[in-house]
Design a protein around this motif. Structure first.
Motif, PDB file in Angstrom:
ATOM      1  N   TYR A   1       0.831  -1.192   0.000  1.00  0.00           N
ATOM      2  CA  TYR A   1       0.000   0.000   0.000  1.00  0.00           C
ATOM      3  C   TYR A   1       0.870   1.248   0.000  1.00  0.00           C
ATOM      4  CZ  TYR A   1       0.885   0.100   5.077  1.00  0.00           C
ATOM      5  OH  TYR A   1       1.477   0.126   6.319  1.00  0.00           O
ATOM      6  N   VAL A   2       0.276   2.334  -0.510  1.00  0.00           N
ATOM      7  CA  VAL A   2       0.923   3.638  -0.532  1.00  0.00           C
ATOM      8  C   VAL A   2       0.379   4.443   0.635  1.00  0.00           C
ATOM      9  CG1 VAL A   2       1.256   5.763  -1.833  1.00  0.00           C
ATOM     10  CG2 VAL A   2       1.213   3.568  -3.026  1.00  0.00           C
ATOM     11  N   SER A   3       1.269   5.057   1.407  1.00  0.00           N
ATOM     12  CA  SER A   3       0.864   5.721   2.639  1.00  0.00           C
ATOM     13  C   SER A   3       1.379   7.156   2.667  1.00  0.00           C
ATOM     14  CB  SER A   3       1.393   4.951   3.853  1.00  0.00           C
ATOM     15  OG  SER A   3       0.965   5.551   5.054  1.00  0.00           O
ATOM     16  N   TRP A   4       0.506   8.066   3.146  1.00  0.00           N
ATOM     17  CA  TRP A   4       0.859   9.464   3.355  1.00  0.00           C
ATOM     18  C   TRP A   4       0.761   9.777   4.847  1.00  0.00           C
ATOM     19  CZ3 TRP A   4      -2.243   7.757  -0.571  1.00  0.00           C
ATOM     20  CH2 TRP A   4      -1.851   8.063  -1.874  1.00  0.00           C
ATOM     21  N   ARG A   5       1.787  10.349   5.424  1.00  0.00           N
ATOM     22  CA  ARG A   5       1.729  10.793   6.805  1.00  0.00           C
ATOM     23  C   ARG A   5       0.733  11.936   6.932  1.00  0.00           C
ATOM     24  NH1 ARG A   5       3.076   7.128  10.462  1.00  0.00           N
ATOM     25  NH2 ARG A   5       4.853   5.925   9.671  1.00  0.00           N
ATOM     26  N   ARG A   6      -0.018  11.940   8.021  1.00  0.00           N
ATOM     27  CA  ARG A   6      -1.157  12.839   8.169  1.00  0.00           C
ATOM     28  C   ARG A   6      -0.750  14.313   8.070  1.00  0.00           C
ATOM     29  NH1 ARG A   6      -4.493  14.203  12.971  1.00  0.00           N
ATOM     30  NH2 ARG A   6      -6.625  14.590  12.253  1.00  0.00           N
ATOM     31  N   LYS A   7       0.240  14.717   8.828  1.00  0.00           N
ATOM     32  CA  LYS A   7       0.651  16.114   8.835  1.00  0.00           C
ATOM     33  C   LYS A   7       1.235  16.530   7.488  1.00  0.00           C
ATOM     34  CE  LYS A   7       1.510  16.378  13.831  1.00  0.00           C
ATOM     35  NZ  LYS A   7       2.510  16.663  14.883  1.00  0.00           N
ATOM     36  N   LYS A   8       2.009  15.644   6.888  1.00  0.00           N
ATOM     37  CA  LYS A   8       2.617  15.954   5.601  1.00  0.00           C
ATOM     38  C   LYS A   8       1.566  16.076   4.513  1.00  0.00           C
ATOM     39  CE  LYS A   8       6.582  14.544   2.802  1.00  0.00           C
ATOM     40  NZ  LYS A   8       7.668  13.534   2.640  1.00  0.00           N
ATOM     41  N   LEU A   9       0.525  15.226   4.565  1.00  0.00           N
ATOM     42  CA  LEU A   9      -0.534  15.292   3.570  1.00  0.00           C
ATOM     43  C   LEU A   9      -1.381  16.545   3.751  1.00  0.00           C
ATOM     44  CD1 LEU A   9      -1.978  14.045   1.203  1.00  0.00           C
ATOM     45  CD2 LEU A   9      -3.297  12.628   2.781  1.00  0.00           C
ATOM     46  N   TYR A  10      -1.660  16.923   4.981  1.00  0.00           N
ATOM     47  CA  TYR A  10      -2.401  18.159   5.219  1.00  0.00           C
ATOM     48  C   TYR A  10      -1.640  19.357   4.657  1.00  0.00           C
ATOM     49  CZ  TYR A  10      -6.252  16.469   8.119  1.00  0.00           C
ATOM     50  OH  TYR A  10      -7.400  15.870   8.565  1.00  0.00           O
ATOM     51  N   LEU A  11      -0.344  19.370   4.807  1.00  0.00           N
ATOM     52  CA  LEU A  11       0.476  20.454   4.270  1.00  0.00           C
ATOM     53  C   LEU A  11       0.417  20.458   2.744  1.00  0.00           C
ATOM     54  CD1 LEU A  11       2.482  22.747   4.797  1.00  0.00           C
ATOM     55  CD2 LEU A  11       4.321  21.038   4.756  1.00  0.00           C
ATOM     56  N   LEU A  12       0.459  19.272   2.137  1.00  0.00           N
ATOM     57  CA  LEU A  12       0.372  19.174   0.676  1.00  0.00           C
ATOM     58  C   LEU A  12      -0.978  19.676   0.182  1.00  0.00           C
ATOM     59  CD1 LEU A  12       1.529  18.081  -2.038  1.00  0.00           C
ATOM     60  CD2 LEU A  12       0.423  15.899  -1.479  1.00  0.00           C
ATOM     61  N   LEU A  13      -2.062  19.293   0.848  1.00  0.00           N
ATOM     62  CA  LEU A  13      -3.397  19.718   0.436  1.00  0.00           C
ATOM     63  C   LEU A  13      -3.580  21.222   0.595  1.00  0.00           C
ATOM     64  CD1 LEU A  13      -5.579  16.834   1.942  1.00  0.00           C
ATOM     65  CD2 LEU A  13      -4.565  17.015  -0.333  1.00  0.00           C
ATOM     66  N   ALA A  14      -2.934  21.798   1.600  1.00  0.00           N
ATOM     67  CA  ALA A  14      -3.037  23.240   1.800  1.00  0.00           C
ATOM     68  C   ALA A  14      -2.288  24.017   0.715  1.00  0.00           C
ATOM     69  CB  ALA A  14      -2.499  23.614   3.176  1.00  0.00           C
ATOM     70  N   GLN A  15      -1.241  23.432   0.167  1.00  0.00           N
ATOM     71  CA  GLN A  15      -0.431  24.114  -0.836  1.00  0.00           C
ATOM     72  C   GLN A  15      -0.980  23.958  -2.247  1.00  0.00           C
ATOM     73  OE1 GLN A  15       3.428  22.385  -0.201  1.00  0.00           O
ATOM     74  NE2 GLN A  15       3.952  23.783   1.482  1.00  0.00           N
ATOM     75  N   HIS A  16      -1.691  22.868  -2.521  1.00  0.00           N
ATOM     76  CA  HIS A  16      -2.160  22.583  -3.876  1.00  0.00           C
ATOM     77  C   HIS A  16      -3.685  22.401  -3.854  1.00  0.00           C
ATOM     78  CE1 HIS A  16       1.960  21.950  -5.376  1.00  0.00           C
ATOM     79  NE2 HIS A  16       2.178  21.389  -4.202  1.00  0.00           N
TER      80      HIS A  16
END
Length: 291
Positions: A209-224
């Motif tokens: 499976y492909v996994s995104w760390r919660r804080k890192k993904l929130y930062l990505l979603l906020a930027q894009h």
């Protein structure tokens, strides 16, 4: 006013028109260039669409330049067409380099072709998504999350294998490839909140499976913004699929099962509804199904 009218007269009335048309048709190179222009402008969007367009337009401008050099003997026509050919060629090389430089592991290639590409996600956007994630292996009968113990600190998408979801030892549903493992948990928490799993997720086979760390993904979603909307659609669709999977296990009576889309289902789950009213509701539903 008189000056404007005289200019118009010079351009329209006194400008020489074609009184004698050329009898011979242009050579094959000119017609080939026109065909390449027509086919080239039928290209699509995206990286491969741009490669298609610039390759055919470049060949068309090259044929026009050759036609101007050989048949017309016009330096200005040749120069413009050759310049446009060079521009198309440079754009083609630049786009081809971008496509070639974007390479992924096998799991990401499967994920892109099966889930993200049908939604129109470009390769650069998917590369941004992939770079913030990691590929993890989960062996058979190992747990991804344990009920009441594992904290919700990531979002994962199954690429291969099958995951069994249980609560208090009772089977709920399966998670199959290209489904999220923890979309309900992700959607239930705000970015500043923390929580733990209320279900147990166990691998029935060897899984990847492909996994995104919660804080890192929130930062990505906020930027894009586009990626944020994309994940919102994917997670919402995944939660709906899981609800329908649970709906198949909610049976009333012997011959029919309850539909979670009905308004009474939400009334049943409401804390304000008394136990006696809930019992009466099930009895009425059972009598209706047994008819």
């Amino acid at each position: 006013m008189e000056r404007n009218s005289s200019l118009w007269k010079n351009l329209i009335d006194e400008h020489p028109v074609c009184t004698i048309w050329k009898q011979e048709a242009e050579g094959a190179i000119y017609h080939l260039a026109s065909i390449l222009f027509v086919v080239g402008f039928m290209g699509g969007s995206g990286f491969f669409g741009l490669l298609y367009v610039f390759s055919l337009l470049g060949l068309g401008f090259l044929c026009s330049a050759i036609w101007a050099w050989v048949d017309v003997c016009a330096a200005d026509i040749f120069s413009w067409n050759f310049i446009l050919f060079v521009i198309c060629f440079m754009r083609f090389v630049h786009i081809a380099y971008q496509v070639r430089s974007i390479t992924f592991a096998r799991e990401f290639q499967l994920l892109y072709s099966s889930l993200f590409q049908p939604l129109g996600t470009s390769l650069p956007d998917f590369r941004t998504i992939a770079m913030s994630s990691e590929v993890v292996t989960l062996e058979k009968e190992h747990c991804y999350a344990m009920q009441g113990k594992t904290s919700i600190d990531k979002l994962s998408l199954l690429v291969s294998g099958r995951i069994r979801v249980t609560v208090d030892g009772e089977f709920l549903h399966y998670i199959f490839p290209f489904q999220f493992l923890d979309s309900p948990e992700w959607d239930s928490l705000k970015p500043t909140e923390e929580g733990i799993f209320q279900v147990t997720l166990t691998a029935e086979t060897d899984c990847r499976y492909v996994s995104w760390r919660r804080k890192k993904l929130y930062l990505l979603l906020a930027q894009h913004r586009y990626i944020s909307r994309l994940f919102s659609v994917l997670i919402g669709s995944d939660i709906a699929d899981k609800l329908y999977a649970l709906n198949d296990r909610v049976y009333i009576g012997k011959r029919c099962h309850y539909d979670i889309r009905l308004p009474n289902f939400y009334q049943m789950s409401s804390p304000e509804m008394s136990r006696s009213a809930l019992t009466e509701h099930f009895q009425n539903s059972r009598r209706h199904c047994d008819k």
